[in-house]
Design a protein around this motif. Structure first.
Motif, PDB file in Angstrom:
ATOM      1  N   ILE A 184       0.825  -1.210   0.000  1.00  0.00           N
ATOM      2  CA  ILE A 184       0.000   0.000   0.000  1.00  0.00           C
ATOM      3  C   ILE A 184       0.860   1.263   0.000  1.00  0.00           C
ATOM      4  O   ILE A 184       0.589   2.215  -0.744  1.00  0.00           O
ATOM      5  N   ILE A 185       1.933   1.289   0.810  1.00  0.00           N
ATOM      6  CA  ILE A 185       2.735   2.513   0.861  1.00  0.00           C
ATOM      7  C   ILE A 185       3.564   2.698  -0.417  1.00  0.00           C
ATOM      8  O   ILE A 185       3.960   3.814  -0.749  1.00  0.00           O
ATOM      9  N   ASP A 186       3.774   1.603  -1.164  1.00  0.00           N
ATOM     10  CA  ASP A 186       4.422   1.744  -2.467  1.00  0.00           C
ATOM     11  C   ASP A 186       3.585   2.625  -3.388  1.00  0.00           C
ATOM     12  O   ASP A 186       4.125   3.375  -4.213  1.00  0.00           O
ATOM     13  N   LYS A 187       2.275   2.539  -3.257  1.00  0.00           N
ATOM     14  CA  LYS A 187       1.392   3.375  -4.074  1.00  0.00           C
ATOM     15  C   LYS A 187       1.571   4.855  -3.761  1.00  0.00           C
ATOM     16  O   LYS A 187       1.201   5.724  -4.555  1.00  0.00           O
ATOM     17  N   GLN A 188       2.164   5.134  -2.593  1.00  0.00           N
ATOM     18  CA  GLN A 188       2.445   6.518  -2.197  1.00  0.00           C
ATOM     19  C   GLN A 188       3.897   6.911  -2.509  1.00  0.00           C
ATOM     20  O   GLN A 188       4.368   7.950  -2.064  1.00  0.00           O
ATOM     21  N   GLY A 189       4.585   6.036  -3.252  1.00  0.00           N
ATOM     22  CA  GLY A 189       5.958   6.344  -3.645  1.00  0.00           C
ATOM     23  C   GLY A 189       7.008   5.962  -2.618  1.00  0.00           C
ATOM     24  O   GLY A 189       8.175   6.331  -2.764  1.00  0.00           O
ATOM     25  N   ILE A 190       6.589   5.207  -1.579  1.00  0.00           N
ATOM     26  CA  ILE A 190       7.517   4.853  -0.492  1.00  0.00           C
ATOM     27  C   ILE A 190       8.106   3.474  -0.758  1.00  0.00           C
ATOM     28  O   ILE A 190       7.376   2.477  -0.802  1.00  0.00           O
ATOM     29  N   ALA A 191       9.417   3.400  -0.910  1.00  0.00           N
ATOM     30  CA  ALA A 191      10.093   2.121  -1.176  1.00  0.00           C
ATOM     31  C   ALA A 191      10.726   1.596   0.105  1.00  0.00           C
ATOM     32  O   ALA A 191      11.699   2.158   0.609  1.00  0.00           O
ATOM     33  N   VAL A 192      10.142   0.533   0.659  1.00  0.00           N
ATOM     34  CA  VAL A 192      10.715  -0.164   1.813  1.00  0.00           C
ATOM     35  C   VAL A 192      10.823  -1.636   1.446  1.00  0.00           C
ATOM     36  O   VAL A 192      10.297  -2.087   0.425  1.00  0.00           O
ATOM     37  N   ARG A 193      11.484  -2.398   2.280  1.00  0.00           N
ATOM     38  CA  ARG A 193      11.614  -3.844   2.060  1.00  0.00           C
ATOM     39  C   ARG A 193      10.695  -4.563   3.033  1.00  0.00           C
ATOM     40  O   ARG A 193      10.610  -4.184   4.204  1.00  0.00           O
ATOM     41  N   THR A 194       9.986  -5.595   2.567  1.00  0.00           N
ATOM     42  CA  THR A 194       9.169  -6.414   3.462  1.00  0.00           C
ATOM     43  C   THR A 194       9.566  -7.878   3.304  1.00  0.00           C
ATOM     44  O   THR A 194      10.048  -8.300   2.254  1.00  0.00           O
TER      45      THR A 194
END
Length: 404
Positions: free
Chosen positions: A348-358
């Motif tokens: 979901i936060i990828d849709k906001q442009g946030i790149a994290v690793r899960t």
């Protein structure tokens, strides 16, 4: 004080948008972004001096050879190796570890012991498991506690005359824990064991001094320190590199070949069979120059502020838990939110442009220890900002509302 906005202009990728939002890149633990000077150096090599090295008398070959060996010397200086031939070019940390494990295949015997830590990346577990299965040696694990710190009292108990090598990361990729490497090295040497340090996560944040650390081997990857993928370094003490057999056979690593017998080249070429990633090796030196120009003290200060600010802001979110709360820690925050799978938050936060690793971050035993499927990992670099952390916080809150 670093001028972060000016530094950010060195990285073309940071100005782009992802899913219509400004990119917030918090996956630096997986790979760092590359400054323009590094991108230009790749083009310059292939445009101006592309040739095979060490084998040609023509001008381009000599230019490429000089540039490649100059990069080796830069890295020698950077990590304070005693000799340039103690610096081996590899394709990355995994390659370096496998090179050492292959060499220890001729040393270990049934009854010998290899110590790994509970904080290791899979690339510093699996090769040693394979080696122990092959040689009959035993793999033993240095345990960790709930803070994500290795238990040194247990480490001391595990060490014995049976211990032939200790292998441990300098910094945990999953939790950010900084391990007490100097102590661990001293204790390993007291029982006559060698020690290998996985520095993949450490080299982006600090300058390792291999002589001060007194480690026998130190490995790291170029792509995590603003360099190209497919590059890495294995440092090994001269005495150990001379003791280990070659890892691969082929061109460059030989002195003389007949069908009856082959003799091997001197260090470092003994371990560098075939045509290497010449451009990558040269450009890795450019990346290290770039980081040294910024200054690792400045990098550490910036990342310390990001870690403290990010930790404070994340803990404001109800139901959020941080994994990895060691006293000595670098700019990595692994967290979960009660009742929500980390993959769902990340998507979901990828849709906001946030790149994290899960996920489990190639450190599944750590996740098993905490009884979780994985975490959301935000890993910060010196080119990140507090404003980006604020954007991540809002995105995580939005995801929490959507998934609760």
């Amino acid at each position: 004080m670093l001028d972060i906005q000016k530094i950010r202009t060195d990285f073309p990728i940071l100005s782009q948008k992802v899913n219509g939002k400004p990119l917030v890149y918090f996956d630096n633990g997986a790979t760092s972004q590359k400054p323009q000077i590094v991108l230009d150096a790749i083009t310059k090599y292939y445009s101006e001096i592309n040739a095979n090295i060490h084998r040609g008398v023509h001008t381009l070959s000599q230019l490429a050879t000089d540039a490649y060996e100059e990069s080796r010397k830069k890295i020698q200086t950077h990590i304070n190796a005693k000799f340039s031939h103690e610096v081996l070019f590899t394709s990355g940390t995994t390659h370096g570890i496998n090179l050492v494990t292959n060499g220890f295949g001729s040393i270990l015997k049934p009854g010998d012991e290899v110590l790994v830590s509970a904080l290791e990346h899979h690339s510093n577990i699996v090769p040693w498991q394979m080696l122990c299965e092959k040689t009959g040696a035993t793999l033993k694990v240095i345990p960790m506690d709930e803070n994500g710190e290795l238990i040194m009292l247990e480490y001391d108990k595990l060490l014995s005359e049976k211990t032939k090598i200790v292998t441990v990361n300098h910094i945990s990729n999953a939790l950010g824990t900084i391990n007490p490497i100097e102590y661990m090295t001293e204790k390993a040497h007291e029982v006559g064991a060698a020690i290998l340090i996985d520095g993949a996560q450490a080299t982006p944040h600090l300058k390792p001094d291999v002589q001060e650390l007194d480690c026998d081997f130190y490995v790291f990857s170029g792509h995590k320190i603003c360099g190209p993928t497919g590059t890495g370094i294995l440092y090994g003490k001269e005495e150990w590199l001379n003791k280990l057999p070659p890892y691969q056979g082929g061109g460059e690593m030989i002195k003389e070949v007949t069908f009856e017998k082959t003799t091997y080249a001197d260090l470092p070429h003994k371990f560098e069979a075939g045509t290497p990633n010449i451009a990558g090796g040269i450009v890795l030196g450019v990346a290290i120059d770039y980081l040294n120009k910024i200054g690792f003290e400045n990098i550490q200060q910036q990342e310390k502020e990001l870690l403290e600010y990010g930790t404070k802001r994340l803990l404001e979110i109800d139901g959020l838990k941080i994994y990895g709360t060691s006293k000595e820690k670098t700019s990595v925050i692994s967290f979960n939110i009660d009742g929500i799978h980390p993959y769902d938050i990340g998507t979901i936060i990828d849709k906001q442009g946030i790149a994290v690793r899960t996920g489990h971050h190639c450190a599944q035993p750590i996740m098993n220890f905490f009884g979780i499927p994985g975490t959301i990992r935000a890993s910060f670099s010196f080119y990140n900002t507090k404003e980006e952390i604020d954007l991540m916080i809002e995105a995580v809150k939005k995801a929490q509302r959507m998934l609760s």
